[in-house]
Design a protein around this motif. Structure first.
Motif, PDB file in Angstrom:
ATOM      1  N   THR A  52       0.844  -1.191   0.000  1.00  0.00           N
ATOM      2  CA  THR A  52       0.000   0.000   0.000  1.00  0.00           C
ATOM      3  C   THR A  52       0.882   1.245   0.000  1.00  0.00           C
ATOM      4  OG1 THR A  52      -0.095   0.077   2.417  1.00  0.00           O
ATOM      5  CG2 THR A  52      -1.838  -1.154   1.296  1.00  0.00           C
ATOM      6  N   GLN A  53       0.261   2.392  -0.274  1.00  0.00           N
ATOM      7  CA  GLN A  53       1.010   3.652  -0.260  1.00  0.00           C
ATOM      8  C   GLN A  53       1.169   4.205   1.149  1.00  0.00           C
ATOM      9  OE1 GLN A  53      -0.944   7.097  -1.872  1.00  0.00           O
ATOM     10  NE2 GLN A  53       0.947   8.264  -2.150  1.00  0.00           N
ATOM     11  N   VAL A  54       0.195   3.904   2.018  1.00  0.00           N
ATOM     12  CA  VAL A  54       0.145   4.540   3.337  1.00  0.00           C
ATOM     13  C   VAL A  54       0.181   3.495   4.441  1.00  0.00           C
ATOM     14  CG1 VAL A  54      -1.190   6.062   4.850  1.00  0.00           C
ATOM     15  CG2 VAL A  54      -1.196   6.443   2.370  1.00  0.00           C
ATOM     16  N   LEU A  55       1.044   3.732   5.423  1.00  0.00           N
ATOM     17  CA  LEU A  55       1.131   2.892   6.609  1.00  0.00           C
ATOM     18  C   LEU A  55       0.650   3.699   7.811  1.00  0.00           C
ATOM     19  CD1 LEU A  55       2.050   0.428   8.255  1.00  0.00           C
ATOM     20  CD2 LEU A  55       4.359   1.422   8.276  1.00  0.00           C
ATOM     21  N   ILE A  56      -0.347   3.182   8.521  1.00  0.00           N
ATOM     22  CA  ILE A  56      -0.886   3.837   9.708  1.00  0.00           C
ATOM     23  C   ILE A  56      -0.338   3.117  10.944  1.00  0.00           C
ATOM     24  CG2 ILE A  56      -2.978   4.480  10.968  1.00  0.00           C
ATOM     25  CD1 ILE A  56      -4.465   4.181   8.233  1.00  0.00           C
ATOM     26  N   ILE A  57       0.297   3.873  11.819  1.00  0.00           N
ATOM     27  CA  ILE A  57       0.863   3.291  13.039  1.00  0.00           C
ATOM     28  C   ILE A  57      -0.235   3.258  14.099  1.00  0.00           C
ATOM     29  CG2 ILE A  57       2.670   3.461  14.766  1.00  0.00           C
ATOM     30  CD1 ILE A  57       3.650   2.983  11.876  1.00  0.00           C
ATOM     31  N   ASP A  58      -0.648   2.079  14.495  1.00  0.00           N
ATOM     32  CA  ASP A  58      -1.769   1.927  15.423  1.00  0.00           C
ATOM     33  C   ASP A  58      -1.316   1.491  16.811  1.00  0.00           C
ATOM     34  OD1 ASP A  58      -1.003  -0.531  14.441  1.00  0.00           O
ATOM     35  OD2 ASP A  58      -3.029  -1.311  14.175  1.00  0.00           O
ATOM     36  N   ASN A  59      -0.132   1.949  17.217  1.00  0.00           N
ATOM     37  CA  ASN A  59       0.321   1.699  18.585  1.00  0.00           C
ATOM     38  C   ASN A  59       1.042   2.933  19.116  1.00  0.00           C
ATOM     39  OD1 ASN A  59       2.987   1.735  17.605  1.00  0.00           O
ATOM     40  ND2 ASN A  59       3.080  -0.493  17.425  1.00  0.00           N
ATOM     41  N   ILE A  60       1.398   2.900  20.384  1.00  0.00           N
ATOM     42  CA  ILE A  60       2.113   4.000  21.033  1.00  0.00           C
ATOM     43  C   ILE A  60       3.556   3.571  21.270  1.00  0.00           C
ATOM     44  CG2 ILE A  60       2.297   5.392  23.139  1.00  0.00           C
ATOM     45  CD1 ILE A  60      -0.022   6.247  21.486  1.00  0.00           C
ATOM     46  N   GLY A  61       4.495   4.497  21.064  1.00  0.00           N
ATOM     47  CA  GLY A  61       5.881   4.226  21.405  1.00  0.00           C
ATOM     48  C   GLY A  61       6.789   3.921  20.242  1.00  0.00           C
ATOM     49  N   THR A  62       6.240   3.903  19.021  1.00  0.00           N
ATOM     50  CA  THR A  62       7.032   3.561  17.841  1.00  0.00           C
ATOM     51  C   THR A  62       7.594   4.787  17.137  1.00  0.00           C
ATOM     52  OG1 THR A  62       5.628   1.623  17.506  1.00  0.00           O
ATOM     53  CG2 THR A  62       6.971   2.277  15.648  1.00  0.00           C
ATOM     54  N   LEU A  63       6.942   5.929  17.304  1.00  0.00           N
ATOM     55  CA  LEU A  63       7.226   7.102  16.477  1.00  0.00           C
ATOM     56  C   LEU A  63       8.691   7.508  16.476  1.00  0.00           C
ATOM     57  CD1 LEU A  63       6.323   9.406  14.663  1.00  0.00           C
ATOM     58  CD2 LEU A  63       5.636  10.674  16.715  1.00  0.00           C
ATOM     59  N   SER A  64       9.316   7.551  17.651  1.00  0.00           N
ATOM     60  CA  SER A  64      10.702   8.040  17.705  1.00  0.00           C
ATOM     61  C   SER A  64      11.658   7.170  16.897  1.00  0.00           C
ATOM     62  CB  SER A  64      11.169   8.109  19.165  1.00  0.00           C
ATOM     63  OG  SER A  64      11.145   6.828  19.767  1.00  0.00           O
ATOM     64  N   SER A  65      11.268   5.925  16.615  1.00  0.00           N
ATOM     65  CA  SER A  65      12.110   5.034  15.808  1.00  0.00           C
ATOM     66  C   SER A  65      11.794   5.109  14.316  1.00  0.00           C
ATOM     67  CB  SER A  65      11.940   3.583  16.280  1.00  0.00           C
ATOM     68  OG  SER A  65      12.303   3.448  17.629  1.00  0.00           O
ATOM     69  N   LEU A  66      10.691   5.748  13.959  1.00  0.00           N
ATOM     70  CA  LEU A  66      10.268   5.784  12.562  1.00  0.00           C
ATOM     71  C   LEU A  66      11.043   6.782  11.722  1.00  0.00           C
ATOM     72  CD1 LEU A  66       6.373   5.627  12.995  1.00  0.00           C
ATOM     73  CD2 LEU A  66       7.894   3.765  12.300  1.00  0.00           C
ATOM     74  N   TYR A  67      11.484   7.878  12.354  1.00  0.00           N
ATOM     75  CA  TYR A  67      12.068   8.958  11.569  1.00  0.00           C
ATOM     76  C   TYR A  67      13.338   8.553  10.829  1.00  0.00           C
ATOM     77  CZ  TYR A  67       8.746  12.040  13.906  1.00  0.00           C
ATOM     78  OH  TYR A  67       7.591  12.636  14.354  1.00  0.00           O
ATOM     79  N   GLN A  68      13.986   7.476  11.278  1.00  0.00           N
ATOM     80  CA  GLN A  68      15.190   7.005  10.585  1.00  0.00           C
ATOM     81  C   GLN A  68      14.887   6.563   9.153  1.00  0.00           C
ATOM     82  OE1 GLN A  68      16.641   3.073  12.094  1.00  0.00           O
ATOM     83  NE2 GLN A  68      14.764   3.087  13.345  1.00  0.00           N
ATOM     84  N   TYR A  69      13.603   6.319   8.845  1.00  0.00           N
ATOM     85  CA  TYR A  69      13.226   5.845   7.513  1.00  0.00           C
ATOM     86  C   TYR A  69      12.667   6.961   6.626  1.00  0.00           C
ATOM     87  CZ  TYR A  69      13.543   1.456  10.053  1.00  0.00           C
ATOM     88  OH  TYR A  69      13.993   0.424  10.824  1.00  0.00           O
ATOM     89  N   GLY A  70      12.655   8.189   7.133  1.00  0.00           N
ATOM     90  CA  GLY A  70      11.977   9.259   6.417  1.00  0.00           C
ATOM     91  C   GLY A  70      12.870  10.116   5.556  1.00  0.00           C
ATOM     92  N   ASP A  71      12.225  10.908   4.685  1.00  0.00           N
ATOM     93  CA  ASP A  71      12.887  11.939   3.881  1.00  0.00           C
ATOM     94  C   ASP A  71      12.362  13.327   4.243  1.00  0.00           C
ATOM     95  OD1 ASP A  71      14.524  10.425   1.679  1.00  0.00           O
ATOM     96  OD2 ASP A  71      12.620   9.361   1.816  1.00  0.00           O
ATOM     97  N   VAL A  72      11.066  13.385   4.588  1.00  0.00           N
ATOM     98  CA  VAL A  72      10.424  14.621   5.023  1.00  0.00           C
ATOM     99  C   VAL A  72       9.508  14.273   6.193  1.00  0.00           C
ATOM    100  CG1 VAL A  72       8.847  16.500   4.389  1.00  0.00           C
ATOM    101  CG2 VAL A  72      10.481  15.632   2.706  1.00  0.00           C
ATOM    102  N   ALA A  73       9.431  15.178   7.175  1.00  0.00           N
ATOM    103  CA  ALA A  73       8.555  14.933   8.317  1.00  0.00           C
ATOM    104  C   ALA A  73       7.516  16.035   8.456  1.00  0.00           C
ATOM    105  CB  ALA A  73       9.372  14.832   9.608  1.00  0.00           C
ATOM    106  N   TYR A  74       6.358  15.640   8.936  1.00  0.00           N
ATOM    107  CA  TYR A  74       5.291  16.573   9.287  1.00  0.00           C
ATOM    108  C   TYR A  74       4.933  16.296  10.746  1.00  0.00           C
ATOM    109  CZ  TYR A  74       0.719  18.882   9.391  1.00  0.00           C
ATOM    110  OH  TYR A  74      -0.347  19.692   9.716  1.00  0.00           O
ATOM    111  N   ILE A  75       4.857  17.350  11.565  1.00  0.00           N
ATOM    112  CA  ILE A  75       4.528  17.190  12.980  1.00  0.00           C
ATOM    113  C   ILE A  75       3.145  17.776  13.241  1.00  0.00           C
ATOM    114  CG2 ILE A  75       5.229  17.664  15.343  1.00  0.00           C
ATOM    115  CD1 ILE A  75       7.159  15.884  13.717  1.00  0.00           C
ATOM    116  N   GLY A  76       2.281  16.983  13.849  1.00  0.00           N
ATOM    117  CA  GLY A  76       0.899  17.378  14.073  1.00  0.00           C
ATOM    118  C   GLY A  76       0.702  18.296  15.256  1.00  0.00           C
ATOM    119  N   GLY A  77      -0.524  18.785  15.386  1.00  0.00           N
ATOM    120  CA  GLY A  77      -0.919  19.630  16.500  1.00  0.00           C
ATOM    121  C   GLY A  77      -0.941  21.108  16.201  1.00  0.00           C
TER     122      GLY A  77
END
Length: 411
Positions: free
Chosen positions: A291-316
């Protein structure tokens, strides 16, 4: 003013009680405080003195965590008590092994404050960033227990600096020492006659730099991202997700990872409607990955995800304020967020350095994304972001050295 404060505390509890009939988070807030002092009394060793750390929620915990962990490393025999105001902090960290005890904070009444501090007998109390509770501060002050604010940040629009902020200013006078993020905060406190202030920066930089150097790999996410450019959206709310949905349609060759702030089933279902070509991390574990989009449905994973990114968007940024930009910046990602970022020094600094961008609508998001299509541009801005993050580390050592010099830490 104190009468109005006490009335407000009780009104807040009543409103949360009403909300708990339909809201799981509110229900957790209420249920977690049932017979709370009795529970604390049954758990705590009253013959010990403790170091008390209080955090509003999970974000503030991550901010104060470097101080707590470094203190425990240097003085392993110290007994540490943590309290949380919010379920989103308590529920995630209630089994945190570095602390001897983790509790909800009893509601801020005079009786609760007296009982809690009598039982815990803290040698010092450490509050992080925003938390100010009158009765707890007063009881600490009355018993000559040193109280410290870590990573404090102050702005002119806060009640402390308004004509009606007398009670808030009284709370500040009960603080033994402020460790603040910037010179503006020091100047504002000085305008109130408070000179017990050190500009140390934000302790969260220490946590982010440490995480950057020991982040775990996530094989399922690696497989999802393999060979693609990746847009990672962290701590998102509905308004953020609507914007990103339009972006995903415009960039079908990119992979998108959405890590929402709330991961309840209802919210995850709403996100899946916005992104028809999506899957969740739980589903990937069952083999679905194309799929094109992966939805993270747990807590505590986010800080490890950024190593796979090219651009980030921060919510809030379309609500009360953005979430953590530091983690993404530490992994050399240019960062985009909404308009409400003014309460966060690091966000303003990153914008000034050109490594982050604030947007107001979907059109501006697409404009920034078009700029960041250029790999050389992304790498240049990402390098600036990472250099800023690493240069800001070091607040934890300064704070611990102060406490040691004053002989305030006693194992």
């Amino acid at each position: 003013m104190l009468f109005l404060y006490d009335l407000g505390i009780r009104l807040y509890r009543f409103l949360v009680l009403l909300a708990s009939l339909k809201n799981k988070k509110a229900a957790a807030w209420i249920n977690g405080r049932k017979d709370l002092l009795t529970h604390i009394a049954s758990q705590i060793d009253r013959n010990k003195t403790h170091v008390w750390f209080h955090f509003a929620s999970l974000g503030e915990f991550e901010q104060g965590r470097p101080v707590l962990e470094e203190m425990k490393t240097r003085y392993p025999d110290i007994s540490i008590v943590i309290t949380f105001f919010s379920p989103s902090g308590y529920e995630v960290r209630k089994d945190y092994k570095v602390a001897d005890h983790v509790f909800y904070l009893p509601l801020d009444t005079r009786k609760n404050a007296e009982e809690f501090i009598r039982m815990v007998r803290p040698s010092i109390a450490v509050f992080t960033k925003y938390e100010y509770w009158y009765h707890y501060f007063e009881e600490l002050h009355r018993k000559n227990i040193p109280l410290f604010i870590v990573s404090g940040i102050f702005r002119k629009d806060q009640p402390f600096f308004k004509w009606y902020g007398g009670l808030h200013r009284k709370m500040l006078q009960m603080v033994s020492h402020f460790f603040v993020q910037n010179e503006i905060s020091k100047t504002l406190l000085s305008s109130l006659g408070l000179t017990n202030v050190s500009v140390t920066g934000d302790t969260r930089f220490d946590r982010v730099v440490k995480n950057m150097n020991q982040v775990p790999r996530i094989s399922t996410v690696e497989d999802f991202c393999a060979g693609c450019q990746v847009f990672i959206a962290g701590s998102t709310w509905h308004d953020d997700e609507v914007l990103i949905a339009s972006l995903a349609k415009a960039y079908p060759d990119w992979k998108f990872i959405i890590a929402p702030h709330e991961v309840d089933l209802r919210h995850i279902a709403e996100i899946k409607k916005l992104f028809p070509d999506s899957t969740t991390l739980s589903e990937i574990k069952k083999g679905k990955i194309n799929t094109q989009v992966l939805i993270i449905d747990n807590i505590g994973t986010l800080s490890s995800l950024y190593q796979y990114g090219d651009v980030a968007y921060i919510g809030g940024g379309f609500g009360v304020g953005i979430h953590n930009t530091q983690e993404a910046s530490a992994f050399s990602l240019p960062v985009i967020f909404g308009p409400n970022y003014q309460k966060f020094q690091e966000a303003a600094d990153l914008i000034e350095k050109g490594a982050s961008f604030s947007i107001n609508n979907a059109q501006e998001l697409k404009q920034q994304m078009s700029i960041l299509q250029n790999q050389e541009t992304r790498e240049t801005l990402g390098r600036i972001a990472k250099e800023y993050i690493t240069s800001m580390a070091g607040a934890t050592s300064i704070i611990l050295e102060y406490l040691e010099d004053k002989r305030l830490i006693k194992p």
